[in-house]
Write an enzyme that holds these catalytic residues in place. Structure first.
Site, PDB file in Angstrom:
ATOM      1  N   LYS A  53      -1.703   1.783  -5.421  1.00 24.54           N
ATOM      2  CA  LYS A  53      -2.531   1.154  -6.461  1.00 24.54           C
ATOM      3  C   LYS A  53      -1.888   1.317  -7.829  1.00 24.54           C
ATOM      4  O   LYS A  53      -1.833   0.372  -8.628  1.00 24.54           O
ATOM      5  CB  LYS A  53      -3.931   1.782  -6.461  1.00 24.54           C
ATOM      6  CG  LYS A  53      -4.708   1.575  -5.185  1.00 24.54           C
ATOM      7  CD  LYS A  53      -5.968   2.438  -5.165  1.00 24.54           C
ATOM      8  CE  LYS A  53      -6.639   2.376  -3.803  1.00 24.54           C
ATOM      9  NZ  LYS A  53      -7.766   3.309  -3.690  1.00 24.54           N
TER      10      LYS A  53
ATOM     11  N   ARG B  86       0.004   5.663   9.901  1.00 31.51           N
ATOM     12  CA  ARG B  86      -0.250   4.548   8.995  1.00 31.51           C
ATOM     13  C   ARG B  86       0.859   3.510   9.130  1.00 31.51           C
ATOM     14  O   ARG B  86       1.953   3.798   9.626  1.00 31.51           O
ATOM     15  CB  ARG B  86      -0.364   5.030   7.547  1.00 31.51           C
ATOM     16  CG  ARG B  86       0.909   5.607   6.969  1.00 31.51           C
ATOM     17  CD  ARG B  86       0.693   6.046   5.520  1.00 31.51           C
ATOM     18  NE  ARG B  86       0.425   4.899   4.668  1.00 31.51           N
ATOM     19  CZ  ARG B  86       0.036   5.016   3.411  1.00 31.51           C
ATOM     20  NH1 ARG B  86      -0.154   6.197   2.866  1.00 31.51           N
ATOM     21  NH2 ARG B  86      -0.173   3.938   2.683  1.00 31.51           N
TER      22      ARG B  86
ATOM     23  N   GLU C 271     -12.015   3.344  -0.810  1.00 33.83           N
ATOM     24  CA  GLU C 271     -12.446   3.594  -2.184  1.00 33.83           C
ATOM     25  C   GLU C 271     -12.460   2.259  -2.929  1.00 33.83           C
ATOM     26  O   GLU C 271     -11.462   1.538  -2.897  1.00 33.83           O
ATOM     27  CB  GLU C 271     -11.479   4.547  -2.881  1.00 33.83           C
ATOM     28  CG  GLU C 271     -11.392   5.920  -2.253  1.00 33.83           C
ATOM     29  CD  GLU C 271     -10.309   6.756  -2.913  1.00 33.83           C
ATOM     30  OE1 GLU C 271     -10.557   7.303  -3.993  1.00 33.83           O
ATOM     31  OE2 GLU C 271      -9.200   6.836  -2.339  1.00 33.83           O
TER      32      GLU C 271
END
Length: 818
Positions: free
Chosen positions: A539, A529, A314
């Site tokens: 973020k 991950r 994104e």
């Protein structure tokens, strides 16, 4: 129409297909009936049926708790009883029936396999495993009986004589080693080779034959045979053991893992057990519809059987160290298998997207050494995605909803007056959404489905009156991730949709949507991950750190964003090497920063030229040299390999050394300069001895007067120190961990939140450090090893008048060295 509450009739063949074929689908259409006593009525009869084929009562009860397994097993037993009668299904056959039903993914093959077991075509677990593999790889009807029989060893008879001969041949092959090692020899090797020679032979019979022939060759075991074979001495694992040899350091994923396998080797061919292009149906949980094979055929015609992956970030933030693994995995898997990888921006949220993020993401992918096959955007497909949404409504799988909030709970969906609205009405309302006739939040388009995490009817489209970065004011409705991602994968003919483990809950919805629209459906594969301790990568939290002034921006070298790591001086090769060492794992990985730093040292040790810099200078005047004395000293760029070049630095009567390299009072174990102890000057060929100590009014040592002599004539000093003469003044930034605790986001470790865990000594600025003149023409991101100090990189804020160096990592020196 899909069921909206438990107990409704199933009105869609697609829904039924998902219940039968997708093991990851959790939705239960019917409630388990309430029983009287422990087991009542029909359940008691089923329990008796299960125990009649040899299941223990406990196993039978456990099976009854699994409605799907219980139903399949009951059907299989009933079919076998049609062949052999109610009492004719023995324990061996019952065991195979149970094993088959518990492992079978595609229940439409239940009758075929049950009949094969009942007719004693499938008689062993080995044959059953082959049969399950065969039906998995042949999802279309009809099954070719001849091919099935050959693949499963139907009718193959292995005689005792064949087994005896095969074992004799294997023992003859290894006879010398057997006589040498006797019973310490790995007998599993003999078993394995004999099994390979006689694929359908009974393993127990082969083992008995091996045991008998070995006994005949070696005789009974002796006391020496009974002693345990000494284990091979394992090398002590220290940080040095994870070093990458200089010939192994490479860019673009060709790094070597801790197990000695490069990332490319980990990703190449069959290493990951991924499906082959076009064989999506062999993957567990993949849903096969009547049109699947035709869609896969068209996919193969378009791709030519090429592996196609994508990296879909994104563009509303900066990539971090976790993304480095994703980049290496997606681009690396394609590269390792001669495929292609797209960089696709998931630009469906215009409120948070900025040009700087698009640019930074592309820069970081290329910085790590990868070149996208093509750069695409979800917004490239906005019109097609809209048209597909209209089609989804027409098929009865989506509706316009006026309930506020993204998430609906089950009871809300059941009571929703909009879920069952007429298709034509939803089509009209969706068109009105597109034309901007609703306020934000007043209407959404929802898909009629249930996700694995219980989220029901996820939003496909929502209204946002925000201009888009690429399409401007053309659209006021934007698709969500749950709707967009799988469709863009399908549009781009992606063969392997690789994503992190948290997206596993979306796998069933991924398959559902592609099949609901009758589109080519890629396969979603999840991997663990990568997380690091002593940092945050969210973020939202990084923005908080920036807004509160804890860090300067996304590229502050104390962060673990990729732009921050580049600014700090981490080479891309080191990050790729680190990803290779972590490996491609399914489980989530949490690693400490020092393992990444070890990879950085490995690369910089081979690539960063040496220079001398003094961070806390102490002036030294060499009194027995003339006032105008000046000579050039040659300093090798890489002392371990002087053929790689050198540079010259001036040497005059005045030099500067580190304050820590002098002590006025001698201490035990201290090897550097004191009034009683001389020290050598690296590369200069001189040994200096203190003659006079000069102090300021506060008693601080500000200068030393020394004499020098040639290192060839002087007694060898205990240490050699670095120095500078006629140096450049520079600024140096020294970094430590930003957080005090390993897990700053864990309330049990940091009850007051991550902002309370800041290490206020994480940055030290030295404004007047001295460095030798060899770095004068250095460019941004050039890297050096300051001898005896650490590895440093030129910061982008450097000017022609003053260089700024960021300490990348410290040197790994002997901790006992003082």
């Amino acid at each position: 129409m899909f069921p909206s509450s438990c107990g409704n009739e199933i009105g869609s063949g697609l829904w039924s297909l998902f219940r039968k074929q997708s093991r990851v689908w959790r939705w239960r259409v019917c409630a388990v009936p309430i029983l009287t006593g422990e087991f009542g009525g029909i359940m008691a009869d089923t329990l008796t049926l299960f125990t009649s084929i040899g299941l223990s009562e406990q196993k039978a009860k456990e099976t009854l708790k699994n409605e799907s397994l219980s139903s399949s097993l009951k059907e299989a037993i009933t079919q076998a009883q049609r062949v052999h009668g109610v009492s004719g299904v023995d324990k061996a056959m019952g065991t195979l029936l149970y094993s088959m039903t518990s492992r079978l993914k595609d229940t439409k093959r239940l009758a075929f396999l049950s009949e094969s077991i009942a007719q004693r075509k499938i008689c062993t677990e080995l044959q059953l495993a082959a049969a399950l593999d065969f039906v998995k790889g042949h999802p279309q009807d009809p099954i070719n009986q001849k091919e099935f029989d050959e693949a499963c060893g139907v009718g193959v008879v292995i005689t005792p004589e064949q087994i005896e001969e095969a074992v004799e041949a294997v023992i003859k092959k290894h006879k010398d080693q057997l006589l040498k090692e006797r019973y310490h020899f790995n007998m599993g090797l003999l078993m394995g080779e004999a099994r390979t020679a006689l694929k359908w032979a009974d393993g127990k019979v082969i083992k008995n034959e091996v045991d008998m022939q070995v006994l005949h060759l070696l005789g009974p075991k002796t006391e020496a045979d009974l002693e345990k074979k000494p284990k091979a001495q394992k090398a002590k694992v220290v940080e040095n053991d994870v070093k990458v040899k200089k010939e192994e350091v490479a860019v673009n994923g060709d790094a070597v893992s801790g197990e000695g396998k490069s990332l490319m080797e980990q990703l190449r061919g069959e290493a990951l057990k991924f499906h082959k292009p076009g064989e999506n149906y062999t993957t567990e949980g993949y849903v096969v519809t009547p049109n699947t094979m035709n869609l896969l055929k068209k996919h193969l015609e378009f791709t030519g059987g090429q592996i196609r992956t994508r990296f879909p970030p994104e563009p509303n933030g900066i990539l971090h160290i976790g993304h480095a693994k994703a980049i290496n995995f997606n681009f690396g898997y394609a590269k390792a298998n001669n495929g292609i990888c797209f960089l696709r921006y998931d630009d469906t949220n215009p409120e948070k997207e900025e040009e700087k993020y698009f640019t930074a993401i592309k820069d970081m992918v290329e910085w790590l050494g990868y070149k996208p096959y093509a750069i695409t955007h979800a917004s490239d497909n906005f019109q097609q995605l809209y048209d597909l949404a209209v089609d989804l409504i027409r098929r009865g799988h989506a509706y316009v909803c006026h309930q506020k909030g993204e998430e609906l709970k089950g009871h809300n969906v059941a009571q929703s007056p909009w879920r069952d609205r007429p298709i034509e009405e939803s089509l009209v309302l969706f068109e009105r959404m597109k034309k901007g006739l609703f306020a934000e939040g007043e209407a959404t388009l929802r898909m009629k489905m249930v996700m694995e995490d219980g989220k029901m009817d996820p939003v496909a489209y929502r209204i946002k009156y925000t201009p888009h970065h690429r399409t401007g004011d053309e659209w006021c409705i934007y698709p969500t991730y749950d709707y967009t991602h799988c469709l863009c994968d399908s549009i781009e003919n992606i063969s392997h949709s690789l994503c992190t483990k948290e997206f596993q809950a979306r796998r069933s919805s991924y398959y559902w949507l592609c099949n609901a629209l009758d589109l080519y459906c890629p396969v979603q594969w999840e991997y663990g991950r990568l997380n690091l301790t002593y940092t945050v990568v969210s973020k939202r939290k990084i923005i908080k750190l920036v807004e509160t002034g804890v860090v300067r921006d996304w590229d502050d070298p104390r962060l673990f964003t990729l732009t921050a790591l580049r600014r700090r001086g981490f080479p891309p090769e080191a990050i790729n090497n680190f990803c290779a060492r972590v490996g491609v794992t399914v489980s989530q990985t949490t690693t400490e920063p020092h393992l990444l730093e070890a990879c950085v040292r490995d690369v910089l040790n081979e690539t960063a030229p040496r220079t001398m810099a003094v961070l806390e200078p102490l002036k030294v005047t060499i009194t027995n040299l003339p006032d105008n004395f000046k000579t050039d000293v040659r300093v090798p760029d890489f002392p371990a390999d002087e053929a790689k070049g050198s540079h010259k630095v001036p040497f005059t009567r005045t030099v500067f050394i580190e304050q820590s390299d002098f002590r006025e009072v001698m201490e035990k174990g201290y090897k550097r300069l004191t009034p009683e102890q001389p020290v050598g000057l690296r590369h200069a060929g001189y040994v200096i001895s203190v003659q006079k100590i000069i102090k300021d009014t506060q008693g601080k040592v500000v200068e030393l007067e020394v004499t020098c002599c040639s290192s060839e004539t002087a007694e060898k000093p205990k240490a050699f120190i670095h120095w500078v003469s006629e140096p450049l003044v520079c600024e140096v930034h020294l970094y430590e961990r930003l957080f005090l605790h390993k897990n700053p986001e864990d309330p049990s470790e940091v009850p007051n939140g991550f902002l309370s865990d800041i290490n206020h000594n994480s940055l030290q600025v030295i404004s007047s450090a001295l460095v030798d003149t060899s770095v004068k023409g250095a460019k941004v991101f050039d890297k050096f090893q300051f001898e005896r100090v650490g590895y440093f990189s030129v910061d982008p804020d450097s000017t022609a008048d003053k260089l700024i160096f960021n300490r990348t990592v410290t040197l790994k020196e002997d901790p006992g060295k003082i």
